[in-house]
Design a protein around this motif. Sequence first.
Motif, short mmCIF file in Angstrom:
data_model
loop_
_atom_site.label_atom_id
_atom_site.label_comp_id
_atom_site.label_asym_id
_atom_site.label_seq_id
_atom_site.Cartn_x
_atom_site.Cartn_y
_atom_site.Cartn_z
N SER A 73 -9.50 0.78 -8.11
CA SER A 73 -8.55 -0.30 -8.39
C SER A 73 -7.38 -0.21 -7.41
CB SER A 73 -8.04 -0.23 -9.84
OG SER A 73 -7.65 1.08 -10.13
N ALA A 74 -6.97 -1.36 -6.93
CA ALA A 74 -5.95 -1.43 -5.88
C ALA A 74 -4.60 -0.94 -6.40
CB ALA A 74 -5.82 -2.87 -5.38
N LEU A 75 -3.80 -0.39 -5.51
CA LEU A 75 -2.38 -0.17 -5.79
C LEU A 75 -1.69 -1.48 -5.44
CD1 LEU A 75 -2.13 3.21 -3.83
CD2 LEU A 75 -2.77 2.88 -6.21
N ARG A 76 -0.62 -1.79 -6.16
CA ARG A 76 0.07 -3.05 -5.91
C ARG A 76 1.44 -2.78 -5.31
NH1 ARG A 76 -3.48 -7.31 -6.47
NH2 ARG A 76 -5.14 -6.49 -7.77
N ILE A 77 1.73 -3.46 -4.22
CA ILE A 77 3.07 -3.36 -3.65
C ILE A 77 3.64 -4.77 -3.48
CG2 ILE A 77 2.58 -1.18 -2.46
CD1 ILE A 77 2.39 -2.87 0.13
N LEU A 78 4.92 -4.84 -3.18
CA LEU A 78 5.59 -6.14 -3.04
C LEU A 78 5.67 -6.53 -1.57
CD1 LEU A 78 8.47 -5.52 -5.56
CD2 LEU A 78 6.69 -7.25 -5.79
N ALA A 79 5.19 -7.73 -1.28
CA ALA A 79 5.31 -8.25 0.09
C ALA A 79 6.18 -9.49 0.05
CB ALA A 79 3.94 -8.60 0.64
N GLU A 96 12.34 -17.88 6.27
CA GLU A 96 13.20 -17.19 5.30
C GLU A 96 12.32 -16.65 4.19
OE1 GLU A 96 15.89 -20.09 3.79
OE2 GLU A 96 14.32 -21.34 2.90
N ILE A 97 12.83 -15.61 3.54
CA ILE A 97 12.08 -15.00 2.44
C ILE A 97 12.44 -15.75 1.16
CG2 ILE A 97 11.86 -12.90 1.05
CD1 ILE A 97 12.34 -11.31 3.63
N ARG A 98 11.40 -16.24 0.46
CA ARG A 98 11.64 -16.86 -0.84
C ARG A 98 10.81 -16.11 -1.87
NH1 ARG A 98 10.19 -22.92 0.92
NH2 ARG A 98 11.54 -23.09 2.75
N GLY A 99 11.33 -14.99 -2.28
CA GLY A 99 10.64 -14.23 -3.32
C GLY A 99 9.58 -13.29 -2.76
N PHE A 100 8.91 -12.61 -3.68
CA PHE A 100 7.92 -11.59 -3.30
C PHE A 100 6.64 -11.82 -4.08
CE2 PHE A 100 11.94 -9.81 -2.17
CZ PHE A 100 11.68 -8.99 -1.08
N LYS A 101 5.54 -11.35 -3.50
CA LYS A 101 4.29 -11.38 -4.24
C LYS A 101 3.66 -9.99 -4.23
CE LYS A 101 1.33 -12.83 -0.37
NZ LYS A 101 2.05 -13.34 0.78
N MET A 102 2.85 -9.72 -5.24
CA MET A 102 2.16 -8.43 -5.28
C MET A 102 0.93 -8.50 -4.38
SD MET A 102 3.89 -6.54 -7.23
CE MET A 102 3.36 -5.25 -8.32
N VAL A 103 0.77 -7.50 -3.51
CA VAL A 103 -0.44 -7.47 -2.68
C VAL A 103 -1.16 -6.13 -2.90
CG1 VAL A 103 0.55 -8.99 -0.93
CG2 VAL A 103 0.73 -6.52 -0.64
N PRO A 104 -2.51 -6.16 -2.78
CA PRO A 104 -3.28 -4.94 -3.04
C PRO A 104 -3.36 -4.04 -1.80
CG PRO A 104 -4.76 -6.79 -2.64
CD PRO A 104 -3.36 -7.33 -2.53
N VAL A 105 -3.18 -2.75 -2.00
CA VAL A 105 -3.41 -1.76 -0.93
C VAL A 105 -4.19 -0.60 -1.53
CG1 VAL A 105 -1.37 -2.33 0.47
CG2 VAL A 105 -1.16 -0.66 -1.40
N PHE A 106 -4.74 0.24 -0.67
CA PHE A 106 -5.57 1.35 -1.12
C PHE A 106 -5.18 2.62 -0.37
CE2 PHE A 106 -7.88 -2.55 -1.70
CZ PHE A 106 -8.43 -2.43 -2.98
N ASP A 107 -5.28 3.74 -1.06
CA ASP A 107 -5.04 5.03 -0.42
C ASP A 107 -6.33 5.50 0.26
OD1 ASP A 107 -3.50 7.46 0.10
OD2 ASP A 107 -4.92 8.42 -1.27
N ILE A 108 -6.18 6.35 1.26
CA ILE A 108 -7.36 6.86 1.98
C ILE A 108 -8.35 7.54 1.03
CG2 ILE A 108 -6.25 9.08 2.58
CD1 ILE A 108 -7.79 8.84 5.30
N SER A 109 -7.85 8.13 -0.06
CA SER A 109 -8.75 8.83 -0.99
C SER A 109 -9.65 7.84 -1.74
CB SER A 109 -7.95 9.65 -1.99
OG SER A 109 -7.14 8.79 -2.78
N GLN A 110 -9.35 6.54 -1.65
CA GLN A 110 -10.17 5.52 -2.31
C GLN A 110 -11.18 4.91 -1.35
OE1 GLN A 110 -6.46 3.31 -3.52
NE2 GLN A 110 -7.40 3.38 -5.53
N THR A 111 -11.27 5.50 -0.15
CA THR A 111 -12.15 4.94 0.88
C THR A 111 -13.16 5.99 1.33
OG1 THR A 111 -10.85 5.66 2.80
CG2 THR A 111 -10.18 3.60 1.75
N ASP A 112 -14.23 5.51 1.95
CA ASP A 112 -15.20 6.38 2.62
C ASP A 112 -15.19 6.03 4.10
OD1 ASP A 112 -16.25 7.74 0.33
OD2 ASP A 112 -17.29 5.87 -0.19
N GLY A 113 -15.22 7.03 4.95
CA GLY A 113 -15.24 6.75 6.38
C GLY A 113 -14.97 8.02 7.16
N PRO A 114 -15.00 7.90 8.49
CA PRO A 114 -14.81 9.09 9.34
C PRO A 114 -13.39 9.63 9.23
CG PRO A 114 -14.82 7.08 10.67
CD PRO A 114 -15.18 6.66 9.27
#
Length: 263
Positions: A73-79, A96-114
Motif C-alpha cells: 500500500s502506497a505512502l501518501r504525501i502532499l503535493a 500559483e499553488i492552490r491547495g495540496f493533493k495527496m499523492v502515492p509514493v513507495f519506499d525501496i523496501s516495497q519494490t523489487d529490483g537491482p
Amino acid sequence: MGDHSGLLEELQAGIAELTTSERWMRYLEVQSRFYSYSPNNVMLIALQKPNATRVAGYKTWQSLDHQVRTKESALRILAPMRYKRDDVSEGDDVREIRGFKMVPVFDISQTDGPDLPEAVSKLEGLAPEGVFDRLTEFAHSIGFRVERPESLDSGANGDTTHSSGLIRVVSANSEAQQAKTLAHEIGHALLHDPESVPTKDLTRGLKELEAESTAYVICTALGMDTSDYSFGYVAAWAGGAPEALQGIKASTGRIQKAATAVL
C-alpha cells in the motif's frame, strides 16, 4: 602521535579521485531522481513507515528498474497543486499553488529490483586485534556506554545519543565495519553535543563529514583501511568533491583534535 595532517591530505586526495570515477557518476545519476521532501512530508513518511529509507513515485521506481510489489500500500504525501494564474499575459506561464493533493509514493523496501549504486561499500573482514575494545574503553572514558544491537530501525550502522550517553553499533556488520562505526560515533560524541553552542547549528552534512573524517584518521592510524567507506560517505554528505574538500579544510582543527584525543 603528532598532528595527522598527512592522513587528512590522503582523505582529500581519495575523495577527489572517487568523485571523478564512473561509480560516482552512476551514484549521482540515481540520486538526482529522488526528490528531497519537505519537512512536513518527511514527517508524513515517518508516521506511515518509520524505517523508510528511499522514497519515490511509481514511475520513478520503474525508471530505476524497480517494480512496486502488487500487495504494497502506497505512502501518501502532499503535493502542491499548481495552476496558471489568470491575471498574467498570454506568453507568461506564472503558476500559483492552490491547495495540496495527496499523492502515492513507495519506499525501496516495497519494490523489487537491482541494488542501487551506492557511494560507499561496507567494510568487510576483521579489525586489527583489540581495536574495538580500545575504542570502547575510550568511549567509557568520555562518559558513553557502547551497546551492540543486531540492527537499528533507522537502517544506520550506528548512532549516538548525548542525553543518555549511549553509542550503539550494529553487530550484524563485519568486525572492520563495527570498529569504523564506533570510531565515527566517538567523533559525534566528542564533537556534536546538541547542547554545546558552537556546534548545535552545524548542518547534518557537516557533522557527518567531521565524524567520518575523524574515523578515517583514527582507523588509518590504527592500521585499518576504511577508504572504501569513508571517501564516498564524506563526499555524499558534503554534496560532492569541492564541498567535501572545503568542509575538511574548514574543520581540520576540530577533526584533528578529536582524532588526537582518541589516539
